[in-house]
Design a protein around this motif. Structure first.
Motif, PDB file in Angstrom:
ATOM      1  N   SER A  83       0.898  -1.190  -0.032  1.00 35.50           N
ATOM      2  CA  SER A  83       0.048   0.093   0.046  1.00 35.50           C
ATOM      3  C   SER A  83       0.977   1.205   0.030  1.00 35.50           C
ATOM      4  N   ASP A 127       1.063   3.604   2.281  1.00 31.44           N
ATOM      5  CA  ASP A 127       1.857   3.684   3.649  1.00 31.44           C
ATOM      6  C   ASP A 127       2.738   2.703   3.798  1.00 31.44           C
ATOM      7  N   GLU A 128       2.894   1.598   3.309  1.00 37.99           N
ATOM      8  CA  GLU A 128       3.624   0.495   3.448  1.00 37.99           C
ATOM      9  C   GLU A 128       4.898   1.010   2.674  1.00 37.99           C
TER      10      GLU A 128
END
Length: 102
Positions: free
Chosen positions: A14, A16-17
């Motif tokens: 994602s 954020d990841e």
């Protein structure tokens, strides 16, 4: 289906990841991310290096006995066939050529 034959699934991180992974990589003093200039200089290491003289793809018909013989020698039979033909060419190149009747 065995575990080895299952197709691999790639999971895209994602946003954020991805940010967390990038921040961790940039914070690691032992392994800094590559610069765009370093990335541009990289060359792929896949496959075999190019040959100085590339072989040519042709369509040729051989007798079944010849194909059976070479295929029975196992993997690499086409290369062995090429070696036999190369030895033949080298032998013939050393001999004076007789004129062919037209």
């Amino acid at each position: 289906m065995s575990p080895a034959s299952k197709p691999r699934r790639i999971r895209i991180p994602s946003l954020d990841e991805d940010r967390a992974l990038t921040a961790a990589a940039e914070a690691d003093p032992d392994s800094p991310p590559l610069t765009p200039g370093e990335l541009a200089q990289m060359k792929p290491l896949r496959g075999r290096p190019p040959l100085p003289e590339r072989k040519q793809l042709v369509s040729v018909r051989y007798s079944p006995a010849v194909l059976d013989y070479f295929r029975a020698t196992g993997p690499g039979w086409q290369s062995r066939m090429d070696e036999v033909l190369m030895r033949y060419v080298a032998r013939r190149a050393r001999r004076p050529q007789r004129p062919r009747p037209d």
